[in-house]
Design an enzyme around this catalytic site. Structure first.
Site, PDB file in Angstrom:
ATOM      1  N   ASP A 108       0.956  -1.566  -0.448  1.00  0.00           N
ATOM      2  CA  ASP A 108       0.261  -0.298   0.084  1.00  0.00           C
ATOM      3  C   ASP A 108       1.145   1.584   0.073  1.00  0.00           C
ATOM      4  OD1 ASP A 108      -1.841   1.677   0.027  1.00  0.00           O
ATOM      5  OD2 ASP A 108      -3.464   0.618   1.866  1.00  0.00           O
TER       6      ASP A 108
HETATM    7  C1  BGC Z   1      -4.984   2.778   0.207  1.00  0.00           C
HETATM    8  C2  BGC Z   1      -5.146   2.170  -1.152  1.00  0.00           C
HETATM    9  C3  BGC Z   1      -5.093   2.890  -2.472  1.00  0.00           C
HETATM   10  C4  BGC Z   1      -3.653   3.277  -2.109  1.00  0.00           C
HETATM   11  C5  BGC Z   1      -3.200   4.253  -3.651  1.00  0.00           C
HETATM   12  C6  BGC Z   1      -3.356   4.443  -0.198  1.00  0.00           C
HETATM   13  O1  BGC Z   1      -3.329   5.012   0.624  1.00  0.00           O
HETATM   14  O2  BGC Z   1      -4.871   2.905   0.927  1.00  0.00           O
HETATM   15  O3  BGC Z   1      -6.347   1.829  -0.998  1.00  0.00           O
HETATM   16  O4  BGC Z   1      -5.371   2.285  -3.213  1.00  0.00           O
HETATM   17  O5  BGC Z   1      -3.707   4.345  -1.742  1.00  0.00           O
HETATM   18  O6  BGC Z   1      -4.559   5.251  -3.869  1.00  0.00           O
END
Ligand code: BGC
Length: 708
Positions: free
Chosen positions: A257
């Site tokens: 993530d």
């Molecule tokens: C979120 C994810 C997301 C990623 C990219 C993160 O802050 O937890 O779900 O896919 O950002 O945008």
């Protein structure tokens, strides 16, 4: 030697690490983290993937840098959060879950993928499969709700929709199932907090949707930000290597993530960026999203022997293979892709949105609105807010393309006078606009209140400790209710809101979530009776925030809840029962269930059984009924939840029509995980409950015996 092996053999260390690096491009940046000179990094092979960019021209320009100006010419993976549509925005996942319809879930994912692929996107950070039982957690809005069986169906449907029959199809995008796992169980519903769930709950509740995504061929998996009992998922060898790659034989790509690898230091799991990079790579994380931990830490981790070059090569190969499967190595620009016809996509958005609306309460037949209605007061902060209709994670959706509630109603009722005013701002205590709003209510025949959260109040970072109506909205609603006119409430939110007083007093309340670009039209279809509401709650709706986490699949207590009995599993101040059970949702008509049958009366392992029930439409209006099948293993070596969902059927019925719905279930549907977490079918009696929700008071029940 295959093409990917040849590429690997030609790479320098920096280029290998580049393939594991995903940098944030322009557009939305969803977390803190290092930014770098994107173009320079792509050109010199140190950035092999990007996120948060879309649009043919922009992606093409970046892709050209990789393909024509980097030494090996390897194209980029382009990732984006296409959570509920790309240009055409569908209802948020929690709302879409209200359809209980894998076919629709697949269709919206297919359309979203087609539009995103046409915009150069090759990877969607979806489906989000976190089972969510605590509405304080803002990301409940992105999830398919509280039930693992539903999440499992959702996982498979969304993966099929995004990836179609082949990743190389040009109009498919690779699915990144997220967030493995247990993120929905953050302590006290607080975003990014630690998770401490039993191994049993992980295996029974949180992991099955991911197993289903893997079985459906999901190309990638994203571990969650959180730690489980002290082990951050970003470094969780047991779950990422043992369970995911070992038990599920997942050979796709694991993407961290946003900034999560660097955050291993904040977790207290790594002393520095070198250790963080080593922990993540050893856990099997192939791509570092936006933290630069691999770029900064892996060379030193290799020198120190914390990771091996074989481990590095495995990850690089997995990334290259995904690029190959997507067809990027043959056609980096995926030339053949064209977007779906906008009209079809919008029709689908309207159809899904109206099916996602849940009629929570209804009395005095205030709905559907009479065709003669001549004067409506449409009041509240969400009445004309088209941006809020899109909800969180609206990808490339544009607020100006979204149909507000006001616009939808005006279109549906051209001869009706509709006076609209916000009265209050969603989250502000300023009540200065209240008198003007109440004036309008007094003058109208019917009052429609558009209340709830705006789109920023849920989603990531959207935890709330209070689940009531924000700001001055309660004051507005009570003043409008005091007038004594019929009041219909449209509740937009990313979670259930605890407003028992409103359910008590309003003539009708509808959960309208965030329904996407066609929200206003879909709401108008339901209010005017053009569409008979059929949405069902995918989460148990609490009366009070003190009841959460709340879900129907409770384990039995030694002292089951009995109203008024102190020494039973209950509260002194609030009933133990929910405001609305899982599966609740009214219709303008009435459906009844009759003649339940379960055959045969006894079975052995390897055999199957059939459950069937008649559904009658008792009303003069056509509609769609939803029937749920729950089982309960009465006595087992591990005490089993009082009910577990095993099947859902929807059936469309004309006025007065009847039909019989049937499930054929294998005996294996009655298995559970034994003390060692291995599936077991134990002999004994199983209750079968069939109902239109998880309300035990309205079940038809029978039982079958599993013989030794
Ligand atoms: C979120 C994810 C997301 C990623 C990219 C993160 O802050 O937890 O779900 O896919 O950002 O945008």
């Amino acid at each position: 030697m295959g093409r990917t092996d040849r590429l690997l053999a030609a790479m320098t260390l920096a280029e290998k690490i580049g393939q594991l690096n995903m940098a944030a491009g322009s557009g939305a940046v969803t977390g803190p983290g290092a930014r770098r000179e994107l173009e320079e990094g792509i050109r010199n092979g140190q950035i092999g993937n990007v996120l948060n960019v879309w649009g043919g021209a922009e992606v093409h320009a970046l892709q050209r840098l990789a393909v024509e100006h980097s030494r090996l010419g390897i194209p980029l993976l382009v990732g984006l959060d296409v959570i509920h549509g790309h240009h055409t925005i569908f209802p948020v996942p929690l709302a879409e879950a209200c359809l209980f319809d894998p076919h629709s879930w697949e269709s919206t994912a297919r359309t979203a993928a087609q539009e995103a692929a046409a915009d150069g996107v090759s990877l969607t950070f979806a489906p989000m499969l976190d089972v969510a039982r605590d509405p304080r957690w803002g990301r409940m809005v992105e999830s398919p709700g509280e039930d693992p069986w539903v999440a499992t169906e959702f996982a498979a449907a969304k993966t099929r929709g995004s990836q179609r029959t082949s990743l190389g199809a040009g109009s498919s995008v690779a699915a990144v199932a997220k967030h493995l796992c247990g993120y929905g169980a953050v302590t006290a519903g607080r975003e990014y907090a630690s998770v401490d769930v039993s191994e049993r709950t992980l295996y029974e509740v949180h992991l099955p949707p991911f197993a289903a995504a893997v079985a459906a061929g999901a190309a990638a998996i994203m571990p969650a930000f959180i730690d489980i009992a002290g082990v951050p998922m970003t470094a969780n060898v047991a779950l990422l290597q043992g369970w995911l790659r070992g038990r599920c034989t997942f050979d796709g790509v694991v993407i961290s993530d946003y900034n999560a690898i660097a955050e291993l230091r904040n977790h207290g799991a790594a002393a520095d960026i070198v250790a963080a990079a080593a922990l993540a790579l050893k856990a099997g994380i192939d791509i570092d999203m936006a933290s630069e931990a691999y770029a900064q830490g892996l060379p030193e981790a290799l020198r120190r022997g914390l990771v091996s070059s074989a481990q590095l090569d495995e990850s690089v190969l997995r990334v290259l293979r995904l690029k190959e499967r997507l067809g990027l190595l043959d056609d980096p620009y995926r030339h053949e892709v064209v977007g779906s016809a906008p009209t079809t996509a919008r029709e689908l958005a309207r159809e899904v949105a109206r099916k996602a609306i849940v009629l929570l309460t209804h009395r005095d037949r205030v709905l559907p609105l009479s065709a003669q209605v001549s004067h409506i007061a449409l009041i509240g902060p969400l009445a004309s807010a088209s941006d809020a209709m899109l909800g969180p994670w609206a990808a490339a959706g544009r607020p100006e393309d979204a149909v507000s509630i006001l616009a939808g109603l005006k279109g549906a009722l051209p001869r009706c006078r509709i006076d609209s005013v916000a009265g209050v701002v969603a989250s502000s205590q300023d009540l200065s606009g209240l008198p003007g709003a109440i004036e309008r209510c007094r003058a109208a025949e019917v009052v429609i209140l558009c209340l709830g959260e705006d789109a920023s109040m849920s989603g990531e970072g959207g935890s709330r400790a209070d689940l009531g109506l924000p700001g001055g909205q309660r004051a507005l609603a009570e003043a409008a209710l005091d007038i004594g006119k019929p009041v219909i409430v449209l509740l937009s939110s990313g979670r259930p809101l605890t407003v028992p007083w409103l359910f008590e007093r309003a003539h009708a309340v509808l959960a309208t979530w965030f329904l996407g670009g066609e929200a206003g039209n879909a709401i108008a279809d339901v209010l005017t009776g053009k569409f008979n509401p059929s949405g069902k709650l995918p989460v148990t709706w609490p009366r009070h925030v003190g009841q959460v986490p709340i879900f129907y699949a409770q384990r039995p207590s030694g002292r089951p809840s009995k109203a008024g009995e102190r020494l039973s599993s209950s509260y002194l101040d609030v009933p133990a029962t929910p405001q609305f059970p899982f599966g609740h949702g009214l219709s303008y008509g009435t459906f009844t269930l009759h003649d339940l049958s379960c055959t045969p009366a006894s079975i052995r392992a390897g055999e199957g059984f059939a459950v069937s029930v008649s559904v009658h439409n008792e009303s003069a209006i056509a509609g769609e009924a939803t029937v749920f099948l729950f089982v309960h293993d009465v006595v087992a070596t591990i005490s089993r939840p009082v009910m577990e969902l095993k099947g859902v059927r929807r059936t469309a019925l004309g006025p007065g029509e009847r039909s019989r719905v049937t499930w054929q279930l294998p005996a294996s549907a009655l298995t559970f995980l034994d003390a060692h977490l291995n599936p077991v079918l134990e002999p004994g009696r199983f209750e079968i409950h069939v109902g239109q929700s998880a309300d035990p008071g309205a079940f038809l029940s029978c039982s079958i015996e599993v013989l030794p």
